[in-house]
Every structure is written in C-alpha cells, then in structure tokens.
Design an enzyme around this catalytic site. Structure first.
Site, mmCIF file in Angstrom:
data_model
loop_
_atom_site.group_PDB
_atom_site.id
_atom_site.type_symbol
_atom_site.label_atom_id
_atom_site.label_comp_id
_atom_site.label_asym_id
_atom_site.label_seq_id
_atom_site.Cartn_x
_atom_site.Cartn_y
_atom_site.Cartn_z
ATOM 1 N N HIS A 22 -8.758 1.701 5.343
ATOM 2 C CA HIS A 22 -8.141 2.983 5.702
ATOM 3 C C HIS A 22 -9.210 4.061 5.865
ATOM 4 O O HIS A 22 -9.165 4.857 6.815
ATOM 5 C CB HIS A 22 -7.134 3.409 4.634
ATOM 6 C CG HIS A 22 -5.858 2.634 4.647
ATOM 7 N ND1 HIS A 22 -5.192 2.318 5.812
ATOM 8 C CD2 HIS A 22 -5.117 2.102 3.630
ATOM 9 C CE1 HIS A 22 -4.093 1.635 5.528
ATOM 10 N NE2 HIS A 22 -4.029 1.484 4.206
ATOM 11 N N CYS A 30 0.850 -1.191 0.000
ATOM 12 C CA CYS A 30 0.000 0.000 0.000
ATOM 13 C C CYS A 30 0.885 1.241 0.000
ATOM 14 O O CYS A 30 1.974 1.263 0.589
ATOM 15 C CB CYS A 30 -0.904 -0.008 1.225
ATOM 16 S SG CYS A 30 -1.984 1.427 1.388
ATOM 17 N N HIS A 79 -2.029 0.447 9.066
ATOM 18 C CA HIS A 79 -1.386 -0.826 8.765
ATOM 19 C C HIS A 79 -1.084 -1.578 10.055
ATOM 20 O O HIS A 79 -0.784 -0.975 11.092
ATOM 21 C CB HIS A 79 -0.104 -0.608 7.966
ATOM 22 C CG HIS A 79 -0.359 -0.173 6.558
ATOM 23 N ND1 HIS A 79 0.489 0.670 5.865
ATOM 24 C CD2 HIS A 79 -1.380 -0.452 5.704
ATOM 25 C CE1 HIS A 79 0.006 0.875 4.652
ATOM 26 N NE2 HIS A 79 -1.137 0.215 4.539
ATOM 27 N N HIS A 132 -8.916 -3.304 1.388
ATOM 28 C CA HIS A 132 -7.818 -2.735 2.179
ATOM 29 C C HIS A 132 -7.928 -1.215 2.254
ATOM 30 O O HIS A 132 -7.827 -0.622 3.343
ATOM 31 C CB HIS A 132 -6.482 -3.145 1.542
ATOM 32 C CG HIS A 132 -5.281 -2.604 2.247
ATOM 33 N ND1 HIS A 132 -4.524 -3.360 3.120
ATOM 34 C CD2 HIS A 132 -4.690 -1.371 2.213
ATOM 35 C CE1 HIS A 132 -3.528 -2.630 3.596
ATOM 36 N NE2 HIS A 132 -3.598 -1.415 3.052
ATOM 37 N N GLU A 133 -8.160 -0.568 1.111
ATOM 38 C CA GLU A 133 -8.232 0.899 1.105
ATOM 39 C C GLU A 133 -9.493 1.401 1.801
ATOM 40 O O GLU A 133 -9.478 2.457 2.446
ATOM 41 C CB GLU A 133 -8.152 1.425 -0.324
ATOM 42 C CG GLU A 133 -6.873 1.047 -1.071
ATOM 43 C CD GLU A 133 -5.607 1.448 -0.325
ATOM 44 O OE1 GLU A 133 -5.655 2.415 0.464
ATOM 45 O OE2 GLU A 133 -4.570 0.778 -0.516
#
Length: 761
Positions: free
Chosen positions: A346, A174, A352, A342-343
């Site tokens: 965030h 990332c 992370h 995953h994003e």
C-alpha cells in the site's frame, strides 16, 4: 551464471513463502498454531559442496548437499542482509519516560535465500543464526521444514514434510477500504503533502531500497517479558520474511532503526482507523529526528477485530504520511511477514486486487483478505511501473552517513584512541603487529598502511607505495615517518595526453580510447555523421543526458559530448546485465553504441567522459562542448622550469633528476605532495629522464673489465680440469674404459607421492 541464478531466486515466489511465514516465527514465538507434518522426519546431514562456477563463488553463493526422499539435492543459497550496520540503533524509554539509545551488536550474515538445483520452481529460506540450518525448502511443489537435531555431534538435521491440506491460515482482511482510500487522498491534498520527485525512469529490475523504521508497542514488549534481545530477534526473523515476499520486484527492505515503547504506549492503539493518523503524528514529532527512513511501521500486539493492518497508499517517500500499522497479536504471529509485505505494498501505491487482477493463483499478495499466496498481480505490477519513477528515495541505496558505526575495539576499524584494530580474535591471533587490546605489539611501529612492511616497521623514505596507473596518474612514495601512503594525486586537468586527448580526473579521455575500452582494441571513433544522427535523437542510445526524467537531444555543437559512437568493431564484448548493444548502418556508415536507462545501478559505459576532445581547443564538460581555456590553473609547465608536470593540487611534480617544489635544482624528482623517490630510480616514475643532468657512471666503465676477467678465469679452470681427466683415463684398463654405465646393474627409480588432493578425485 550469477545473473541467471539471481533471476531464478527472484522468480520463485511460490507457496513456500506461506510456509516460511508460518515457520520463521514458530521458532521465536511460542506458537498457538503450527504446521502439520506428514509422518516422521528424515535425518539428513548437510555437506558443503564446492561451487563449480567461479562467478557464483565470487558473488557469495555457496552450496550444500542433502540426501532425502531417496535422492540427493543440491541447495544453492546466498546471504541476504537487511541491516546496513551490525550496530542497529535501538531506542527505549526508562520509567521516567527518558529516551535512551543503544547500539547492540546484531548478527546479520546468517540469513540465506536460495534454490534447489534442477527445479526452476524451488526455493530455500534458511537461517544459521541459532546453530545449524533452520527454515524452509520447497522442491517439486512440496514444502519441507528443516531444523538441527539435538543432540548431534555429526551436524545431523531433521527434515519434516509439511501437510499443506491440514495447514490453514486464519481468515483476516486489511483495514483499507475504498472509503478509507478516498479519505486519505483528501487528507494528503489538504495537508499539501510533498511528494518527492525523481529523475529515475526505467528502474525496472534494477532494485528498489525501502529504508524502514520499526516501532514495537508496549504489549509486545511485555509479551517478550521485557527482554529487548528477544524483541530484536523477532524483528530480524520478520525482516527475512518481508524480503522474501518482495523479491519478485527486486525490492530490498532495509531496517535502519528500531524503537520499543518500553514505558507504555504513548497513544491509544485500540482503534485501527484512529491509530494510523495518530502514529503518523507521533513519528513526526519523535522519530524523524532519530533516524532517516522512507516509511515507518508500528507493530501492535492487539487484535483489531478481523483486521490485520492498514497503511497510507502511495506515501513511501512522504515524511508526513509514510507510515503503516501491523497487527502481531495472538495466532496472527505466523502471518506477520505477509501482513507487513501487504501494507508496504500500500505504501508503494498498490490498492487491493479487483476481479480483473490475476497472478496465476486464486488470490494474490494484495488481496483484501489474508491468503497463502504471495505473488503480485498484474495490477500491482502496473502500479509499480507507473508510479515508482516519482519516488526518488527508494532508488537510492542507504547513504554511509545514515549508518551509525559504534566506536569499539574489535570492529576492525582504527578509531580515535586506538593504535590498531585487528578485528576478531581469530584475526588477532594471525596478526603479528596488533594485539586484541587495539595496541601495537612490542617493537611494532605500525599495523596497516601501504608504508607498513611485513615486519610491522615503517618503510624507508623514498619507497614506492603507489605506482602510477596510466599517463594521467602520478606515483607516490613513503616519507619514512608515516605508515600511510601520501594522498593519491594525478596530473592536472587539461594536460595533453596521447590520442589528442586531455587528462581529466586521472583519465586520458578520447573517443578512440573510449571505443577501445568498450569494443576492443580494434575499435575507433565513428564518423561524425553517426554522432549527428544518433545523439540528436534523444533516446537511450543517443542523448546528452537527462532533464526532468526525459532524454535530452544534443545540440549540433555538442554531438561529440553525448554518447559514444564507434566503428571497426570486430567482436561483440561481454557486458554486464541490462546493457544493450546498438548497431546502426546508413549511407555506408556503421555506428556501434550501448544504451543506458535511468535506475541502473551499474556504471554507464557509453557516456562520453568529461575532458574528451570535441574540437580544436574544446573539451566536453557536463555533456557540453566548451572552450578548453575554461580550465584556469596557476601552475603551468613554465612554473615547473619545463622539468616536470603540474599535479591536481597545482604543485610541480618534478622529473627524475630535479627537486621540488619548482624543479630548479638537481634532485631525485617527485613533489611536496607525493614525496620523492630514493636514490634508486624507479621504473614507475611518470616523467622522462632525458632532461635530467648527466652524471658520470663508474659502473659503465667497470663492466667491460669485469666481464673480461670472469671469462679468463673460467677458461683457465676448464683447461685444468680437461688435463686431469685425460690423465685419469689413460691410467685405466681398456676393458673398464668401454664398460656401459648400467651394465650388470639395475636402474634405480624414485618414488614420488602424489598430492593429497588426488586421493579423492
């Protein structure tokens, strides 16, 4: 059973998700890399199985049987929708850069998630959008790919066992670093970014809804040979992967709109760190006015060195910084599901994973480097628990106003210019009133509505179309000209009802009735000491509501308007998921109640309803005990000549025998809003008939005469038949008169064919 099944589905976030990520997209993009198989495939034939659990069947679950590996497996699955409307808004640009909006019909009920019976760690992710079953099964830590066999006339499929040792993912990471996060914090503080605050507290396990807007870059549009249909198909496959990856925390990602840069990229896309703020600025100018959303992501067909994406942290409800970038270039096509999940993590506030973060595998979903594991770590769970209460937008399901409905004949909704709409061609073939052209058939007067009968004709005036539900409701009748039943009306708020209660919003509310609804017919209101002891605590079992995400203690004057407290509970009720029954015993007093915590999507059984009596001439309104005269109404029983009640429009609903509008003259009852019954008196009428004017009833006088005449006629016929029987018997020989009825003859039997369903038990 349903709750258990869905919990199992939510818990099965295993290696299957990595295979799903790989294989979902291999069917829609030409793969530059694919999974390796162990040997040739098996041929299987899925057979539909009748769901034994009624609850699962009602909840939309269905099961299929597959025989492979030497044994039979039952796959239970449920449709997973990630579009709020089949008419997905798609925005494109022409050669002059003019924005166009289209609403193509998108099939959204052909994606399924489920599990394999008997294996707690199993999972199934299948689609039927392209004919037959296509997708992934994981059973006993072994992943399989299933796809339709072509050609096949017997619904045959091919099942491949995936070789996990030969199937590898390309190393990527990332683009979000510690320095980048620090810069984001400074940027958001300088920009005075508004963080939407929420009153939602314990949302855990009650579902979050992320309304997503997607933008596809120009290179991906060219890669799909300028075919928007293929781009949409890509996006739908990605959406299934995203939702599977986030099931462990019950996060539902819903796609509300799609924009395709068909006329070139309006901003440079080569630098991922410059692209993120540039895209956020672009969306604020171009996207905010098009569709509502919680976050917006840009899919870019470009390789950012070894970076797969980047997003702002903790900005899911932030209109300025709620965005992310996802690379979908080259051999990374098969990892898009993981990338976007995953994003989005965030955007939800997750950083992370560090060395102290664990999920039971070598790495987790929020690892900085790409890996096959999709589980959330303990650190990610902690972030969700601590910070999601301040994100109000994701606690709300998409509003109906956010959903566009394309006005078109055949969608099953009667719209402007249509007489009717029977929906699909199959439904239209069965419909005797409406034609596929959305016009009524010959001689038909209507198609739908409570005042439209089976012969497609409008019911006569005075036909009961909606019976009353309770003592605070009112019935409605057809008016003879409309196929629709009049508006559903009810007794005016503040009208007395049984149990020392008052009617309020169509309900008769009292503490005793409330306790009986929750704990059964023997339950009753608890002692006032229970209300004083519990409702002044200000916790989930006793409170007077919520303010600023905190339970509010009841004032002594309002204790009867907080949460219901009951006594005489004989049996414990079976309640929905997430409810807790609370029992307290002190000073020889028993108190029974239920809890409710913020974020629950189900109705609160324990909050005392508005209109409940809390003292002489006092009622509960908004958790406060207020004077009953706060109800100011123009309509009173005197307005209705004491021959009717007032409805919620403050008009008289007259008793049977009296006529609206003021019940001054004789008539059949009803109101100017609900209509009036016909000459026939309906048992569902809400008011008493004791005050109706008496009318002579001729039938009452004729009934005794008719009964006597019938009895005499029957006696006369019986006497004649008896006389003839005796004469015939006297003329027969003696031996014939004593012969048994079946002597010398075989009895006969009727052969009865069993129902067809008995043939194959």
């Amino acid at each position: 059973m349903v709750a258990m099944s869905e919990a199992l589905v939510h818990a099965r976030i295993t290696l299957l998700q990595a295979w799903l990520r790989m294989l979902l997209f291999s069917s829609v993009w030409p793969p530059t890399w694919c999974a390796e198989y162990k040997g040739p495939p098996e041929t299987v034939k899925p057979l539909r199985v009748i769901v034994s659990s009624k609850d699962m069947s009602l909840a939309g679950w269905m099961s299929y049987s597959l025989y492979f590996g030497g044994q039979r497996h039952i796959i239970s699955m449920k449709s997973k929708n990630f579009l709020e409307s089949r008419q997905l808004p798609v925005f494109t640009y022409n050669d002059q850069g003019v924005l166009f909006e289209d609403r193509p019909f998108v099939q959204n009920d052909c994606y399924y998630l489920g599990f394999v019976d008997g294996d707690l760690e199993s999972m199934a992710a299948l689609t039927t959008c392209f004919g037959g079953f296509q997708g992934i099964l994981q059973i006993n830590d072994t992943a399989y790919e299933i796809k339709p066999k072509s050609p096949s006339s017997t619904f045959e499929h091919l099942l491949y066992k995936i070789d996990s040792e030969k199937t590898q993912l390309r190393p990527m990471r990332c683009g979000l670093t510690d320095e980048e996060i620090a810069g984001q914090v400074r940027l958001q503080e300088n920009g005075k970014s508004t963080r939407m605050q929420s009153i939602y507290g314990s949302w855990w396990s009650h579902g979050l809804y992320i309304k997503l807007a997607l933008v596809i870059d120009h290179e991906q549009y060219l890669y799909r040979k300028k075919n928007t249909s293929l781009v949409i198909r890509d996006v739908l496959s990605i959406m299934q992967g995203i939702n599977l990856f986030l099931l462990s925390v019950d996060i539902n990602v819903v796609l509300l709109g799609l924009t395709i840069w068909t006329n070139g990229n309006p901003i440079p896309v080569q630098d991922i760190y410059a692209l993120l703020p540039a895209f956020c600025t672009w969306k604020g100018t171009n996207l905010d006015s098009q569709i509502p959303y919680d976050i917006a992501h840009l899919f870019v067909n470009y390789t950012f060195s070894n970076y797969f994406g980047i997003a702002y942290v903790g900005t899911v409800c932030d209109k300025t910084f709620g965005c992310g970038i996802d690379s979908i270039a080259e051999d990374d096509f098969l990892t898009i599901g993981h990338i976007v999940a995953h994003e989005i993590g965030h955007n939800l506030g997750m950083s992370h994973d560090g060395i102290l973060c664990t999920c039971g595998e070598e790495s987790c979903l929020m690892s900085a480097t790409m890996d096959s594991s999709q589980k959330l770590s303990n650190c990610s769970y902690e972030v969700l628990w601590a910070h999601m209460i301040n994100k109000s937008c994701i606690h709300r399901e998409p509003r109906p106003s956010d959903i566009f409905q394309l006005k078109v004949c055949g969608n099953g909704i009667v719209e402007e210019g249509e007489q009717c709409d029977c929906g699909s061609s199959e439904n239209c073939r069965r419909n005797r009133c409406c034609m596929p052209s959305c016009t009524l058939r010959s001689k038909a007067k209507c198609d739908t509505g409570l005042c439209c009968n089976r012969k497609c004709q409008i019911q006569p005036s005075g036909t009961l179309c909606r019976a009353r539900e309770n003592e605070c409701d009112l019935p409605e009748w057809c008016n003879g000209t409309s196929h629709e039943c009049p508006e559903d009306l009810f007794v005016q708020d503040g009208t007395s009802c049984p149990g020392d209660g008052y009617c309020y919003e169509k309900r008769c509310n009292s503490h005793d009735v409330h306790c009986q609804r929750v704990f059964g017919q023997l339950a009753m209101k608890a002692s006032d000491s229970c209300y004083k002891e519990l409702n002044t605590r200000g916790d989930r079992f006793g409170n007077c509501g919520f303010i600023n995400n905190e339970y509010v203690r009841c004032e002594i004057s309002d204790i009867l308007c907080g949460r219901i407290q009951c006594d005489k509970v004989g049996t414990l009720p079976i309640l929905q998921n997430h409810y807790t029954i609370h029992w307290t015993h002190f000073n020889s007093v028993s108190c029974w109640s239920t809890d409710y915590h913020l974020g629950m999507k189900i109705a609160d059984l324990g909050d005392i309803k508005d209109g409940t009596n809390c003292g002489p001439q006092h009622v509960c309104i908004a958790r406060k005990c207020v004077n009953k005269p706060s109800w100011v109404n123009d309509c009173t029983p005197e307005t209705c000549n004491m021959k009717g009640v007032c409805n919620n429009k403050q008009h008289c609903h007259c008793d049977v025998g009296w006529s609206p509008p003021n019940c001054q003259e004789t008539g059949t009852g009803g109101s100017i809003d609900s209509g009036s019954p016909g000459n026939e008196v309906y048992e569902d009428e809400v008011v008493s008939k004791k005050d109706a004017p008496e009318k002579p009833n001729v039938i009452i006088w004729l009934l005794p005469i008719i009964c006597v005449a019938v009895v005499l006629s029957v006696l006369f016929c019986l006497s004649g038949a008896t006389k003839k029987s005796r004469e015939a018997a006297a003329s027969q020989p003696a031996e014939e008169r004593v012969k048994p009825p079946y002597e010398g003859a075989e009895p006969s039997y009727e052969t009865v064919k069993p129902p067809d369903e008995w043939a194959n038990p």
